[in-house]
Structure formats: C-alpha cells, structure tokens
Design a protein around this motif. Structure first.
Motif, PDB file in Angstrom:
ATOM      1  N   ARG A  20       0.816  -1.221   0.000  1.00 51.93           N
ATOM      2  CA  ARG A  20       0.000   0.000   0.000  1.00 51.93           C
ATOM      3  C   ARG A  20       0.849   1.271   0.000  1.00 51.93           C
ATOM      4  O   ARG A  20       0.433   2.275  -0.560  1.00 51.93           O
ATOM      5  N   GLY A  21       2.012   1.218   0.642  1.00 53.74           N
ATOM      6  CA  GLY A  21       2.862   2.402   0.709  1.00 53.74           C
ATOM      7  C   GLY A  21       3.813   2.536  -0.448  1.00 53.74           C
ATOM      8  O   GLY A  21       4.439   3.580  -0.624  1.00 53.74           O
ATOM      9  N   HIS A  22       3.968   1.464  -1.251  1.00 55.48           N
ATOM     10  CA  HIS A  22       4.842   1.467  -2.419  1.00 55.48           C
ATOM     11  C   HIS A  22       6.278   1.841  -2.053  1.00 55.48           C
ATOM     12  O   HIS A  22       6.970   2.489  -2.835  1.00 55.48           O
ATOM     13  N   SER A  23       6.720   1.457  -0.863  1.00 50.51           N
ATOM     14  CA  SER A  23       8.083   1.785  -0.453  1.00 50.51           C
ATOM     15  C   SER A  23       8.491   0.855   0.684  1.00 50.51           C
ATOM     16  O   SER A  23       7.705   0.032   1.151  1.00 50.51           O
ATOM     17  N   LEU A  24       9.740   1.004   1.101  1.00 50.18           N
ATOM     18  CA  LEU A  24      10.270   0.255   2.234  1.00 50.18           C
ATOM     19  C   LEU A  24      10.430   1.157   3.456  1.00 50.18           C
ATOM     20  O   LEU A  24      11.330   0.973   4.276  1.00 50.18           O
ATOM     21  N   GLU A  25       9.548   2.135   3.596  1.00 46.56           N
ATOM     22  CA  GLU A  25       9.621   3.052   4.723  1.00 46.56           C
ATOM     23  C   GLU A  25       9.285   2.374   6.053  1.00 46.56           C
ATOM     24  O   GLU A  25       9.459   2.976   7.115  1.00 46.56           O
ATOM     25  N   ILE A  26       8.795   1.132   6.008  1.00 42.72           N
ATOM     26  CA  ILE A  26       8.575   0.409   7.263  1.00 42.72           C
ATOM     27  C   ILE A  26       9.903   0.114   7.958  1.00 42.72           C
ATOM     28  O   ILE A  26       9.922  -0.255   9.127  1.00 42.72           O
ATOM     29  N   TRP A  27      11.018   0.294   7.256  1.00 40.74           N
ATOM     30  CA  TRP A  27      12.330   0.069   7.851  1.00 40.74           C
ATOM     31  C   TRP A  27      12.856   1.315   8.543  1.00 40.74           C
ATOM     32  O   TRP A  27      14.010   1.358   8.962  1.00 40.74           O
ATOM     33  N   HIS A  28      12.039   2.331   8.664  1.00 38.94           N
ATOM     34  CA  HIS A  28      12.471   3.544   9.364  1.00 38.94           C
ATOM     35  C   HIS A  28      12.622   3.241  10.851  1.00 38.94           C
ATOM     36  O   HIS A  28      11.739   2.664  11.471  1.00 38.94           O
ATOM     37  N   GLY A  29      13.763   3.622  11.416  1.00 42.19           N
ATOM     38  CA  GLY A  29      13.985   3.380  12.835  1.00 42.19           C
ATOM     39  C   GLY A  29      14.945   2.231  13.067  1.00 42.19           C
ATOM     40  O   GLY A  29      15.645   1.770  12.164  1.00 42.19           O
ATOM     41  N   ASP A  30      14.968   1.749  14.279  1.00 39.60           N
ATOM     42  CA  ASP A  30      15.887   0.691  14.698  1.00 39.60           C
ATOM     43  C   ASP A  30      15.140  -0.638  14.687  1.00 39.60           C
ATOM     44  O   ASP A  30      14.432  -0.982  15.633  1.00 39.60           O
ATOM     45  N   LEU A  31      15.301  -1.412  13.604  1.00 36.30           N
ATOM     46  CA  LEU A  31      14.594  -2.681  13.478  1.00 36.30           C
ATOM     47  C   LEU A  31      15.196  -3.782  14.330  1.00 36.30           C
ATOM     48  O   LEU A  31      14.580  -4.827  14.522  1.00 36.30           O
ATOM     49  N   ALA A  32      16.409  -3.568  14.840  1.00 39.58           N
ATOM     50  CA  ALA A  32      17.045  -4.597  15.669  1.00 39.58           C
ATOM     51  C   ALA A  32      16.425  -4.673  17.054  1.00 39.58           C
ATOM     52  O   ALA A  32      16.657  -5.639  17.780  1.00 39.58           O
ATOM     53  N   ARG A  33      15.614  -3.665  17.428  1.00 44.31           N
ATOM     54  CA  ARG A  33      14.968  -3.684  18.739  1.00 44.31           C
ATOM     55  C   ARG A  33      13.709  -4.539  18.637  1.00 44.31           C
ATOM     56  O   ARG A  33      12.645  -4.071  18.276  1.00 44.31           O
ATOM     57  N   LYS A  34      13.835  -5.806  18.934  1.00 50.17           N
ATOM     58  CA  LYS A  34      12.735  -6.751  18.801  1.00 50.17           C
ATOM     59  C   LYS A  34      12.502  -7.482  20.117  1.00 50.17           C
ATOM     60  O   LYS A  34      13.450  -7.820  20.840  1.00 50.17           O
ATOM     61  N   ASN A  35      11.216  -7.734  20.409  1.00 49.61           N
ATOM     62  CA  ASN A  35      10.856  -8.589  21.542  1.00 49.61           C
ATOM     63  C   ASN A  35      10.788 -10.044  21.118  1.00 49.61           C
ATOM     64  O   ASN A  35      10.975 -10.944  21.939  1.00 49.61           O
ATOM     65  N   ARG A  36      10.514 -10.285  19.848  1.00 43.52           N
ATOM     66  CA  ARG A  36      10.316 -11.635  19.332  1.00 43.52           C
ATOM     67  C   ARG A  36      11.535 -12.065  18.538  1.00 43.52           C
ATOM     68  O   ARG A  36      12.149 -11.267  17.836  1.00 43.52           O
ATOM     69  N   ARG A  37      11.844 -13.372  18.607  1.00 37.01           N
ATOM     70  CA  ARG A  37      12.975 -13.920  17.883  1.00 37.01           C
ATOM     71  C   ARG A  37      12.535 -14.801  16.716  1.00 37.01           C
ATOM     72  O   ARG A  37      13.377 -15.417  16.064  1.00 37.01           O
ATOM     73  N   ASP A  38      11.234 -14.860  16.441  1.00 36.65           N
ATOM     74  CA  ASP A  38      10.761 -15.690  15.345  1.00 36.65           C
ATOM     75  C   ASP A  38      10.422 -14.853  14.115  1.00 36.65           C
ATOM     76  O   ASP A  38       9.700 -15.284  13.225  1.00 36.65           O
ATOM     77  N   LEU A  39      10.951 -13.624  14.046  1.00 37.66           N
ATOM     78  CA  LEU A  39      10.684 -12.737  12.927  1.00 37.66           C
ATOM     79  C   LEU A  39      11.948 -12.548  12.098  1.00 37.66           C
ATOM     80  O   LEU A  39      13.048 -12.460  12.645  1.00 37.66           O
ATOM     81  N   ALA A  40      11.788 -12.472  10.783  1.00 34.79           N
ATOM     82  CA  ALA A  40      12.904 -12.098   9.928  1.00 34.79           C
ATOM     83  C   ALA A  40      13.318 -10.670  10.263  1.00 34.79           C
ATOM     84  O   ALA A  40      12.515  -9.859  10.728  1.00 34.79           O
ATOM     85  N   SER A  41      14.569 -10.343  10.004  1.00 31.48           N
ATOM     86  CA  SER A  41      15.070  -9.019  10.387  1.00 31.48           C
ATOM     87  C   SER A  41      14.337  -7.909   9.646  1.00 31.48           C
ATOM     88  O   SER A  41      14.241  -6.785  10.145  1.00 31.48           O
ATOM     89  N   TRP A  42      13.834  -8.190   8.436  1.00 31.92           N
ATOM     90  CA  TRP A  42      13.173  -7.145   7.650  1.00 31.92           C
ATOM     91  C   TRP A  42      11.706  -6.962   8.044  1.00 31.92           C
ATOM     92  O   TRP A  42      11.022  -6.078   7.505  1.00 31.92           O
ATOM     93  N   VAL A  43      11.211  -7.765   8.976  1.00 34.81           N
ATOM     94  CA  VAL A  43       9.830  -7.633   9.459  1.00 34.81           C
ATOM     95  C   VAL A  43       9.865  -6.894  10.793  1.00 34.81           C
ATOM     96  O   VAL A  43      10.424  -7.401  11.766  1.00 34.81           O
TER      97      VAL A  43
END
Length: 867
Positions: free
Chosen positions: A411-434
């Motif tokens: 819907r956004g036609h971009s990869l702007e969901i990667w804005h910010g620090d994606l390494a800060r995750k509570n879950r370990r079952d997610l790909a790094s790009w999610v």
C-alpha cells in the motif's frame, strides 16, 4: 366446557418434571449459537435488578445491515486479569467474567429497565478463533453504530477493581451523580465551592486555649469532587476571577493542600489500565458520543476535552495554584485526552490515518494478545477495508506481523517500514526485515518519522514498489511497462532510441511467447491471459521499429528502468518442460548465445529460477516508471533442512553499497538528561575532528541530520534569503557560532536565530549514534549498529539502510551475501559521491528475457538476501 389449570399443589409429578426441564441449569455452562451472517453481531441485555441482586444478562443476534437495528451502547474498558473472575448469569447459566467487567456491569445496571449493550467479552465467542477474526473486521462498524460508548474507569475508589462481594456489603445502592458540561452542573459546582470553603477554614482558638477542629467535607477526595474540579477547569479559559478564588482558598491554610487532594484522586483514575489499552483507541475515535463512567459519577467525554484544552492553552502560571507533583499529573491528563481529540479530528478529516503511522504512534499501548497490536488499529487506517483481511486469530503472531509488513509495502509502495531501529525486537521468530509491531517504537524514531511524513513524497527515493502476486498480474505488469516505454519513445524519437542489438531480442521473445506461452494458456482456458500475452507480442513489434544505433545505447545501459527481473512461474515451468525434450528455450546463463539454446543447461537454470516468491516492482511517483525486483520468501513449506528445521523466509533485492562502518560513537538515549547528551555530542565532535580533519561546519550539518537548513533558517531575520549562494558564508558562520556555544557551555544558545537549530539537534540525535564509514563519510544511525555493519542504498527507500552480515542457513539458490536489516540512517550529503545516487529511471520497462547481457550491467549493484 373450558378446563382450568389445577392448583399448583395438585400438579402431577409428570407435569412438575416438564416444568422443571424448562429452567436451564445454572451449573451448565452457556454455549454460543453460531452467527449465521457475515455482518451479524450479538447484543447483551443487562436485566434490571437491585444493588445486591446477582447480575443477569441475555444475548440476542442482530444484523448490522438492518436499518432499524435496536439502539445499543458499547463498552470501552480494560479486561483485567483473566485468572481472577466473578460469576454472572448469562442466558440462565453461570458464566465467569473478569472482576473489572463484573464491576462495570454492576455500575451500569439500571434498577428499573434493561440496558442493551455490545460488550466484546460477552458478545463474541472468545473460544472461536474464526469468529473473533470476523468480529474484529466489524469492530469499526459496531462502535460507530452504537448510540454512545461508555468509558468505564473503575469504581471510583481505587484503580484496582474490587470483588462484587465487597460492593454488596453496602445494602443500599450509592447515589448516582451526573455531569452534563452545561448550566445543569450548577448545583454540583455550588456544593463543590462550599465544600472547599469549609475545608479551607483555618482552625480557630477556643476559650480553653485549644483549637476548634477544622470543618471538612467528608468526601473531599471523592471522585465526585475530582470531577467537579475538572468541570471548573474546563470553563473556556481560566479567568482571573476563577484563579484568584482558587488562590484565596489555598492561602487560607497553606498546610492544607485541598486541590492536591483532588488531583491525587485524578492520578488514581489515570492509573486505570484503560489509558494504556490498545483497543480503546479505535473504540473512542469512531464512536459518535463518548460518556465517562467512574463509579457512580458520569460525565460526557467532552468535559475531559474541555478541561485538557483549557489547561494546555492557559497562560496562567499553574505553579501559583497547584504544587509541582499536581502539575505533572494534570499535564499527563492533558496529553492523554488531547491525543484522542487530535486523532479523532484527523481521522474524521482524512477518513483515516496511515496504518504505519498508527502502528508507530500507539506501539506503547498494551494488548493481552500480541496480534491485537495490529488488529486493534485496522479500522482506523486509511482505506481500512484493504487491511481488515489481515485480522485472523488462526494465524500465528509471526505470520500476522509478516503479512502486515508485506501489506504496508504494497500500500505504501516503499520500504519506509524500515524507518527506525529494526534490531529492537521482543520476538525472535521474525525475519530481520519484518518490524516487531509488539515492540515499543523509540520516541526519537517516531518523531523523525512523523516530522518527515509530509516531506517523504518530495524527498523519497525515485523508486516506487508495487507487489505483483498473481500470474495475470505479472503479465499485466509487463504489458503496462512496455506500453509506457513505447509511449515515451514516441514522444521523444530523437532523444531515446533502442539499440539495434535489441531487434533480435524482440524477435526471440515474440516467438517464445507464441510457441510456449500462448499454447500453455490456451490449454488452460485462460482467455484474459491470452489477450494480455498477445498485447505483449504487439508491443514487441512496435518497439522493434524504434531500434537503431546511436548514442542512446550508453544511456540505456545506465538506466535500470529498462529491465524488469520478474518471471511468470507457470510459464517458465512450461518452458522448462519443453527444454527437457529438446524444444527451444532461452538460455540466460550463456553470454555467447544471441537467440535460443537447447539442452539441459537451460533446464537447470530454469529449475533454479522457478518462482517461489512474490515480486516487487519499483516505480517513480511522477512518471510511473518501474523496475521489477524480487521480493522473495520461500512458500514451499515442504522443504526442510537436513537437521529438521524449516527454511526461514528471506527477501532478495538489488543493492548499491555505500561503505562499511569503521567507527561508532556512544548513543544518545534521550535529551531528558541534558548533561549526558551534551557530553556525548562533545565526544563525537572531538573524535571525528581528530580522525579525519572534518571541518566543524560539516560536523554541524551532520548533527542536524535530515533537517533542511534552507527552510529552517529562512525564518530567521539574520539569514534572510539563505537559499542564495551569496549567503552561504552567513549560514556557515551561524552554524559555527551555534556549535561552539553547544560544545563550550554544554547548553543551548538563547538566540532566537538559533532556536530552530537547537530543536533540529534534539530531533536528529535522540536514540542515535554518530558513525563513520571506511571512506570517512559521517552519518547518524540506529543505536544498535556496530562496527562492521554495511550501509547500502536500496530501491524503495528514502534513506540509506544499515545491514549486518550474517551466515544464514543457505542453499544453492542463494547467489549473494546474506544480511540482517538494522534500520535506516542519515549520511552527510556533502560526503556522498554522485555516482552512488540511484539513476533517474526512464518511464517504462522490459522483461529481462528481452535484454541483451551487456545492458543488464548498470550502476554498481549487488544482489543480496535479507533474512
């Protein structure tokens, strides 16, 4: 002759047994009846009863499509712990509910008439995952269709709910008190001022030397008086007369903090979990009218908004009325209430808000089920119908989060969901790009995303993503791209010519489509696909007419828009099957072949390229130009690693390396601790001055991050006309003066001309580190980046992306290095080489099958895999 019923005591045993069987067994749990329609909901009716009577409810089914649906209210509340429950009677049977819901039902029940409401815990079969998902999709309509939403904030005594038995100790129902936020509240306010005056009277000496006890209101700290205070504060503006009256009451006896006592009650109300619950955002925003219920006191939500607006806009020095701790409580109250008001106004004006913005802004709110961090916001999103299909409690949390990421890209036609620090995750079952939607979004990242949102359309990447997921969608994409390219060439016949070499490619592709593709789809009966493929053949002929030798050949090689890397899965499986029996197929492995190739090598190549992924295309916003890349993850769940692990999803993309991180400074967590933040800034500047001889002007510009200096400084009188080249020295002098003040005094300068720079520094550096690449380029990046990370430019992003090399569980299909996404960063533009910028694409594209080998080598690129 009409028979009369026998007296009750003369009933036969059989008749008595029949009579008993009609009464449900309270010990038999209630079982929900299945909803028959997609738009059908249940409503609960709270039966009337006395204060000490058990709570009894019944359910009825209604369709939201019916215009004459019965009027009902909705309930917005915090569930509370599911491990501590109270029993109510539902449809004549015992039914456990949380203590907080039992309290709400007790205080909402009317003594004389039934109350009809929609309450999620009762109206949805919580054990039916499919029903829960469908009802989530209707939540927006449910709350907008109710006459009002009742916000239940507890029993008014404590923020922790009490057991029903504790309430029933009082045999007499407490008195109900209603506020209307108009002149009808006069009686309550008179009682309020009288209570304050009586409590504020100082103790007077008596004849025997003792002091007369102070006259106090018995319930000065009660919820009622706290609501009275909010009602008084919400009178348009805090007039001087009102302020003087409060000051005089406080001055009568400074040791008696009357207003502070009521603010403490407000603080207890703000401790109710409702204020932190994620679902209440949608419940409040879409509802017609909101009513607050706290114990026996009721008021319109507008009274809260009036008080918060008055307090936030008042020029009165509140410290002359309230103590510092009370002012903090009032400020928190204002932030909470006004955030609802602002979002409601935005949602009403724009018919929704961007889904990514909602996920970022409300990431700190809590949900018992982590999937609700997404589901609770679906109804508020712009074009919400496109997102509602994500609501399925049958999917795992990881699947929901990944599907949300894909839909946002779509819907956004971009990869702007990667804005910010994606390494800060509570879950370990997610790909790094999610992104982990359950993790609290860093405040600095949130503010930068919010500030840059309005500018993204102008400063974003030239590439725009489009997800193609179907066979028909692929061929339609190819046809649209070739049409755009043909249209561009027709309009610019002298400037844009295709190389003569491509005539053979168009001929080969035309024959390939005729031999394999059309025959394949005719056998499948896919008439629409046959029509589209025939359209592509026609375009091949038209584009071939524009092939000629010329200088445009080199320009063409530089523009990635001319090549699309997508393949149709079914089509290429068919090609592969023909290659195995010796029929002609294209060989994309051999650079020596110009036309076709026979044999097993082609079959092996096609076997590697069988599509198990979704395809993403890149388009410019203005000209609809596109290049198609792979947005890829494994869909074949039957493939496992030798040790029994299932293959993780990954994303395959083209990348343009910008450099490797060779140094990372300390992180600025927050500017709340100014001394620490200024100390870190000094260390950054000191290190990079010594390391590379950086001039302080460049360091100052890097510290200000994405700030547009031209726009920022235009508003200052000293540098008026800063956009002109002649004013560059003035700007640099101002930057040096500002940075010297920051470094020497560890404080922000008070000069009005420098105030925009102070704000820009805080915005750019909060939660970030300063880093240097191997070519000494400086930048600001996510706090979790480390030495050795790589910075790359990826199509579809407005900022460079920090990636971390990793050794994944790989197989032969991976033909490049693997990385994890760390997040976006900022690079000093004055240090960036022009050749590192993505080329400006042409409008239009061709499938890779057509392209000669030498034309596929454009700009410095590398295929990478993101796990």
């Amino acid at each position: 002759m009409q028979q009369t019923a026998p007296p009750k005591d003369e009933w036969t045993n059989k008749e008595l047994m029949l009579k008993i069987t009609e009464v449900p067994d309270e010990n038999d749990p209630y079982h929900y009846h299945k909803l028959s329609d997609a738009d059908e909901i249940r409503l609960v009716t709270i039966k009337p009863g006395k204060w000490t009577d058990p709570i009894s409810c019944e359910l009825t089914c209604h369709s939201l499509d019916v215009d004459d649906i019965t009027e009902y209210s909705t309930l917005s509340y915090a569930w509370g712990s599911p491990r501590v429950t109270e029993n109510i009677i539902l449809e004549g049977r015992t039914w456990p509910v949380t203590v907080n819901l039992a309290n709400a039902l007790l205080f909402l029940r009317d003594h004389e008439k039934p109350v009809k409401m929609w309450i999620d815990a009762l109206c949805i079969d919580q054990s039916n995952l499919k029903e829960r998902g469908k009802q989530v999709q209707l939540m927006k309509d449910i709350y907008s269709g109710g006459t009002q939403v009742v916000v239940y904030l507890g029993d008014g005594k404590n923020h922790r709910p009490k057991r029903l038995s504790e309430h029933h100790i009082i045999s007499k129902a407490p008195t109900q008190q209603h506020f209307y936020n108009d002149e009808r509240d006069g009686v309550h306010l008179e009682e309020f001022w009288a209570a304050l005056s009586a409590s504020a009277m100082p103790s007077l000496p008596m004849n025997d030397g003792s002091k007369r006890p102070r006259i106090r209101s018995r319930h000065l700290s009660s919820t009622f008086h706290m609501f009275c205070l909010l009602r008084v504060l919400g009178d348009e503006v805090l007039t001087s007369d009102l302020v003087d009256r409060m000051r005089k009451l406080t001055a009568m006896d400074p040791s008696c903090d009357l207003l502070g006592t009521m603010v403490e009650t407000l603080r207890c109300m703000l401790l109710n979990p409702w204020w932190q619950r994620i679902w209440v955002v949608q419940e409040m925003i879409v509802s017609r009218v909101a009513v607050v219920r706290c114990g026996t006191v009721t008021c319109p939500w507008d009274m809260f908004i009036a008080a918060a607006s008055s307090l936030s806009s008042s020029s009165v020095d509140m410290s002359t009325i309230f103590r510092p701790d009370s002012i903090k409580v009032l400020q928190y109250f204002c932030r909470q209430v006004l955030s609802f008001r602002d979002l409601h106004n935005q949602w009403k004006k724009n018919f929704g808000a961007p889904m990514l913005t909602l996920l970022q802004d409300f990431s700190a709110r809590r949900a018992t089920d982590e999937r609700d961090k997404v589901f609770a916001l679906l109804g508020l999103a712009s074009h919400s119908q496109r997102f509602l299909a994500l609501a399925s409690y049958e999917d795992s949390v990881a699947d929901v989060y990944r599907a949300t990421a894909v839909e946002l890209i779509r819907r956004g036609h971009s990869l702007e969901i990667w804005h910010g620090d994606l390494a800060r995750k509570n879950r370990r079952d997610l790909a790094s790009w999610v992104p982990d939607w359950s993790a609290v979004y860093d405040e600095g990242d949130r503010q930068r995303a919010q500030r840059g949102g309005s500018e993204k359309g102008e400063r974003s990447s030239a590439w725009k993503l489009t997800v193609v997921q179907s066979e028909g969608g692929y061929w339609k994409f190819v046809a649209e791209g070739m049409t755009l390219l043909l249209h561009w060439i027709n309009e610019n016949p002298q400037e844009r010519k295709l190389p003569k070499r491509m005539e053979e490619e168009f001929d080969s592709y035309h024959r390939l489509l005729n031999i394999t593709c059309l025959d394949f789809y005719r056998r499948r009966g896919a008439n629409a696909l046959v029509t589209t493929v025939e359209r592509i053949q026609e375009l091949c002929i038209n584009l071939k007419a524009h092939c000629s030798w010329g200088s445009a050949y080199e320009d063409l090689a530089k523009h990635p828009s001319i090549s699309a890397f997508g393949r149709s899965a079914a089509f290429y499986r068919e090609v592969k099957s023909k290659s195995e029996v010796g029929q002609v197929t294209p060989n994309m492995d051999s650079e020596s072949r110009d036309d076709f190739w026979f044999g097993k090598d082609t079959a092996a190549w096609l076997d590697r390229m069988v599509i198990r992924y979704e395809t993403v295309t890149f388009r410019t916003p203005k000209s609809e130009t596109a290049i198609q890349h792979h947005f890829r993850w494994e869909l074949d769940e039957s493939r496992w690693y030798p040790d029994g692990r299932r293959r993780k999803s990954f994303l395959s993309m083209e990348s343009m390396p910008l450099g490797t991180v060779r140094h990372v400074g300390e992180r600025i967590f927050s500017w709340d601790d100014r001394d620490s933040a200024f100390s870190t800034i000094s260390k950054w500047v000191s290190y990079y001055e010594k390391m590379s001889g950086y001039h302080r002007v460049k360091l100052a510009k890097t510290l200000l991050g994405e700030t547009n200096l031209t726009e920022t400084l235009k508003s200052t009188a000293e540098v008026d006309g800063v956009g002109d080249e002649s004013h560059r020295d003035t700007v640099e002098a101002l930057l040096l003066e500002w940075l010297d003040h920051v470094l020497e005094r560890h404080d922000f300068p008070d000069d009005a001309n420098m105030k925009p720079l102070n704000e820009a520094l805080v915005l750019a550096t909060t939660g970030r580190v300063m880093f240097a690449l191997n070519d000494s380029t400086l930048g600001l990046g996510p706090g979790s980046m480390t030495v050795g990370d790589e910075v790359m430019m990826l199509p579809g992003t407005s900022s460079p992306i920090v990636l971390r090399f990793r050794l994944p569980e790989r197989d032969e299909s991976l033909e490049g290095p693997a990385y994890a996404v760390v997040g976006d960063c900022y690079l000093d533009p004055s240090s960036s080489d022009e050749k590192k910028k993505l080329p400006n694409p042409w409008p239009g594209w061709l499938p890779e099958t057509i392209m000669p080998i030498e034309l596929k080598k454009y700009w410095e690129r590398r295929r990478i895999y993101l796990f």
